[in-house]
Design a protein around this motif. Sequence first.
Motif, PDB file in Angstrom:
ATOM      1  N   SER A 165       2.338   1.888  -3.446  1.00  0.00           N
ATOM      2  CA  SER A 165       1.331   2.407  -4.367  1.00  0.00           C
ATOM      3  C   SER A 165       1.039   3.879  -4.090  1.00  0.00           C
ATOM      4  O   SER A 165       0.930   4.695  -5.014  1.00  0.00           O
ATOM      5  CB  SER A 165       0.045   1.586  -4.247  1.00  0.00           C
ATOM      6  OG  SER A 165      -0.933   2.053  -5.148  1.00  0.00           O
TER       7      SER A 165
ATOM      8  N   ARG B 184      -8.944   3.412  -0.306  1.00  0.00           N
ATOM      9  CA  ARG B 184      -9.078   3.051  -1.717  1.00  0.00           C
ATOM     10  C   ARG B 184      -7.758   2.509  -2.268  1.00  0.00           C
ATOM     11  O   ARG B 184      -7.737   1.495  -2.964  1.00  0.00           O
ATOM     12  CB  ARG B 184      -9.522   4.278  -2.526  1.00  0.00           C
ATOM     13  CG  ARG B 184      -9.599   4.008  -4.038  1.00  0.00           C
ATOM     14  CD  ARG B 184      -9.971   5.265  -4.787  1.00  0.00           C
ATOM     15  NE  ARG B 184     -11.370   5.593  -4.589  1.00  0.00           N
ATOM     16  CZ  ARG B 184     -12.360   5.082  -5.332  1.00  0.00           C
ATOM     17  NH1 ARG B 184     -12.083   4.210  -6.290  1.00  0.00           N
ATOM     18  NH2 ARG B 184     -13.604   5.436  -5.130  1.00  0.00           N
ATOM     19  N   THR B 185      -6.674   3.184  -1.943  1.00  0.00           N
ATOM     20  CA  THR B 185      -5.361   2.724  -2.422  1.00  0.00           C
ATOM     21  C   THR B 185      -5.045   1.341  -1.879  1.00  0.00           C
ATOM     22  O   THR B 185      -4.552   0.468  -2.604  1.00  0.00           O
ATOM     23  CB  THR B 185      -4.262   3.711  -1.981  1.00  0.00           C
ATOM     24  OG1 THR B 185      -4.494   4.971  -2.612  1.00  0.00           O
ATOM     25  CG2 THR B 185      -2.883   3.211  -2.365  1.00  0.00           C
TER      26      THR B 185
ATOM     27  N   GLU C 185      -7.188  -0.954  -0.872  1.00  0.00           N
ATOM     28  CA  GLU C 185      -8.079  -1.935  -1.518  1.00  0.00           C
ATOM     29  C   GLU C 185      -7.563  -2.297  -2.903  1.00  0.00           C
ATOM     30  O   GLU C 185      -7.538  -3.470  -3.293  1.00  0.00           O
ATOM     31  CB  GLU C 185      -9.492  -1.368  -1.624  1.00  0.00           C
ATOM     32  CG  GLU C 185     -10.235  -1.287  -0.317  1.00  0.00           C
ATOM     33  CD  GLU C 185     -11.587  -0.612  -0.472  1.00  0.00           C
ATOM     34  OE1 GLU C 185     -12.440  -0.858   0.380  1.00  0.00           O
ATOM     35  OE2 GLU C 185     -11.788   0.126  -1.453  1.00  0.00           O
ATOM     36  N   GLU C 186      -7.153  -1.284  -3.655  1.00  0.00           N
ATOM     37  CA  GLU C 186      -6.640  -1.536  -5.007  1.00  0.00           C
ATOM     38  C   GLU C 186      -5.371  -2.373  -4.966  1.00  0.00           C
ATOM     39  O   GLU C 186      -5.160  -3.251  -5.797  1.00  0.00           O
ATOM     40  CB  GLU C 186      -6.362  -0.200  -5.702  1.00  0.00           C
ATOM     41  CG  GLU C 186      -7.604   0.610  -6.028  1.00  0.00           C
ATOM     42  CD  GLU C 186      -7.255   1.997  -6.531  1.00  0.00           C
ATOM     43  OE1 GLU C 186      -6.056   2.374  -6.453  1.00  0.00           O
ATOM     44  OE2 GLU C 186      -8.166   2.707  -6.983  1.00  0.00           O
ATOM     45  N   THR C 187      -4.547  -2.093  -3.973  1.00  0.00           N
ATOM     46  CA  THR C 187      -3.259  -2.777  -3.892  1.00  0.00           C
ATOM     47  C   THR C 187      -3.399  -4.240  -3.504  1.00  0.00           C
ATOM     48  O   THR C 187      -2.793  -5.123  -4.114  1.00  0.00           O
ATOM     49  CB  THR C 187      -2.352  -2.079  -2.859  1.00  0.00           C
ATOM     50  OG1 THR C 187      -2.224  -0.703  -3.218  1.00  0.00           O
ATOM     51  CG2 THR C 187      -0.984  -2.723  -2.820  1.00  0.00           C
TER      52      THR C 187
ATOM     53  N   LYS D  78       1.878   7.301  -6.504  1.00  0.00           N
ATOM     54  CA  LYS D  78       0.844   8.239  -6.928  1.00  0.00           C
ATOM     55  C   LYS D  78       1.056   9.631  -6.345  1.00  0.00           C
ATOM     56  O   LYS D  78       0.237  10.524  -6.541  1.00  0.00           O
ATOM     57  CB  LYS D  78      -0.538   7.716  -6.509  1.00  0.00           C
ATOM     58  CG  LYS D  78      -0.953   6.456  -7.255  1.00  0.00           C
ATOM     59  CD  LYS D  78      -2.418   6.108  -7.040  1.00  0.00           C
ATOM     60  CE  LYS D  78      -2.695   5.629  -5.647  1.00  0.00           C
ATOM     61  NZ  LYS D  78      -4.103   5.168  -5.500  1.00  0.00           N
TER      62      LYS D  78
ATOM     63  N   ASP E 271      -6.252  -5.880  -3.525  1.00  0.00           N
ATOM     64  CA  ASP E 271      -7.330  -6.479  -4.320  1.00  0.00           C
ATOM     65  C   ASP E 271      -8.410  -7.116  -3.456  1.00  0.00           C
ATOM     66  O   ASP E 271      -8.868  -8.215  -3.694  1.00  0.00           O
ATOM     67  CB  ASP E 271      -6.769  -7.521  -5.286  1.00  0.00           C
ATOM     68  CG  ASP E 271      -7.795  -7.920  -6.356  1.00  0.00           C
ATOM     69  OD1 ASP E 271      -7.735  -9.072  -6.826  1.00  0.00           O
ATOM     70  OD2 ASP E 271      -8.669  -7.086  -6.691  1.00  0.00           O
ATOM     71  N   ARG E 272      -8.815  -6.373  -2.397  1.00  0.00           N
ATOM     72  CA  ARG E 272      -9.912  -6.837  -1.553  1.00  0.00           C
ATOM     73  C   ARG E 272     -10.799  -5.665  -1.199  1.00  0.00           C
ATOM     74  O   ARG E 272     -10.323  -4.544  -1.028  1.00  0.00           O
ATOM     75  CB  ARG E 272      -9.387  -7.447  -0.251  1.00  0.00           C
ATOM     76  CG  ARG E 272      -8.771  -8.821  -0.422  1.00  0.00           C
ATOM     77  CD  ARG E 272      -8.500  -9.412   0.926  1.00  0.00           C
ATOM     78  NE  ARG E 272      -7.944 -10.758   0.804  1.00  0.00           N
ATOM     79  CZ  ARG E 272      -7.699 -11.535   1.824  1.00  0.00           C
ATOM     80  NH1 ARG E 272      -7.951 -11.129   3.049  1.00  0.00           N
ATOM     81  NH2 ARG E 272      -7.190 -12.740   1.666  1.00  0.00           N
ATOM     82  N   ALA E 273     -12.081  -5.925  -1.076  1.00  0.00           N
ATOM     83  CA  ALA E 273     -13.001  -4.881  -0.639  1.00  0.00           C
ATOM     84  C   ALA E 273     -12.995  -4.786   0.875  1.00  0.00           C
ATOM     85  O   ALA E 273     -12.894  -5.785   1.567  1.00  0.00           O
ATOM     86  CB  ALA E 273     -14.419  -5.199  -1.133  1.00  0.00           C
TER      87      ALA E 273
ATOM     88  N   GLY F 222       0.818  -1.212   0.000  1.00  0.00           N
ATOM     89  CA  GLY F 222       0.000   0.000   0.000  1.00  0.00           C
ATOM     90  C   GLY F 222       0.845   1.253   0.000  1.00  0.00           C
ATOM     91  O   GLY F 222       0.535   2.239  -0.685  1.00  0.00           O
TER      92      GLY F 222
END
Length: 449
Positions: free
Chosen positions: A232, A244-245, A247-249, A236, A251-253, A229
């Motif tokens: 990432s 949000r970052t 979760e994206e990293t 950015k 790959d889980r909600a 995280g």
Amino acid sequence: MEPDLFTAAAEDRQEKDPSASPLAVRMRPRNLDEVVGQQHLLKPGSPLRRLVGEGAGGPAGASSVILWGPPGIGKTTLAYVVSQATQKRFVELSAITAGVKEVRAVIEGAKRAAGGYGKETVLFLDEIHRFSKAQQDSLLPAVENRWVTLIAATTENPYFSIISPLLSRSLLLTLEPLTDEDLTALLRRALTEERGLGGAVTLPADAEAHLLRIAGGDARRALTALEAGAGSAIAKGEEEITLRTLEETVDRAALKYDRDGDQHYDVASALIKSIRGSDVDAALHYLARMIEAGEDPRFIARRLMISASEDIGLADPTALPLAVAAAQAVAMIGFPEAALTLSHATIALALAPKSNTATTAIGAALADVRAGLAGTVPAHLRDGHYKGAAKLGHAVGYVYPHDVPGAIAAQQYAPDEIHGKRYYEPTRYGAEARYADVVEMVRKRLRGA
């Protein structure tokens, strides 16, 4: 054995550029005081403190240590700390990939190192339960002669998975799962310390809570996710690791689930009610939510054991043994593999025939006892094994059931106050249909009918 030049080069490279190593490696404790959790093992004068030469009495006498606990809670870390504190060589093997040949090579190297340049060796053997009896036997000479200090790690009960001779020569230390407080302290240390992320980014409360959920008590997993995280966010140009970052990293909600609040009990309740209602798909949904939210697998297993008696009972007498076996398996293997065991049990319970007679029967009996309907035990059922019992009429007239045809004697068992009461009323569902026929026959014979 000569010093491991590759290991030495790697350590030298890490000293010059700490960021070359994963965050989980960089944050590895350098001494016992930096270890998070396991406070029951870190008290002054504890065997672990004595093992590294701290406190009165000097080093503990054991030449072998077994660390037992779930994955990701610091077994490798403790072994490393012991080697650092005692200034011994640290050699790590995994029973998954190593065999007797590799073990013997390490032992021979340890003997040469001790004789050649006076350096003792700590052999850390991970997953020792995967070694066969013969493979574990190969460790005994090294342990008995103290050629190495063996530190073995296992996620399975050592009394079942480790041979007795090795167990009897070992100091057994049981590690406890890391709490959210332990992981929070570790994450915040990693965020701020120079060897960690050095304050490059911050972690807001919602992202921190999500990290704790996905970590599931596993420090290595928590630090790996934090590092991903952070990377990432920095890429950015952000100064904090947003939810949000994160979760994206990873790959889980981020599930809206509070393990200590209403959602904890609501989802657990929904799981049990879905099993009770035989909706296997809904039950699996709630199970997945609990797993994904980082729920303690032992809590889930306990709920399934209760459901097996509360909602299935004698309609499927195999349900309870299955749930108990699942709980034992979960305690031994932990996540992530425990998810398979919990799924197995949930599906079986959801699709089993249902009966709540075990619940209603004991409920009715308890209600009468609490209302004062206890009564006196009939004289013929009382203990008659002591001198003078016969004079009191105790056990006089008792009919031994095995002496009569069918092994059911026509006599009164219940106190007068509840004689003739029926607490158990079987259903005709599943295997309980047989019990319905049996109980009627037994009640008639008890009455002499």
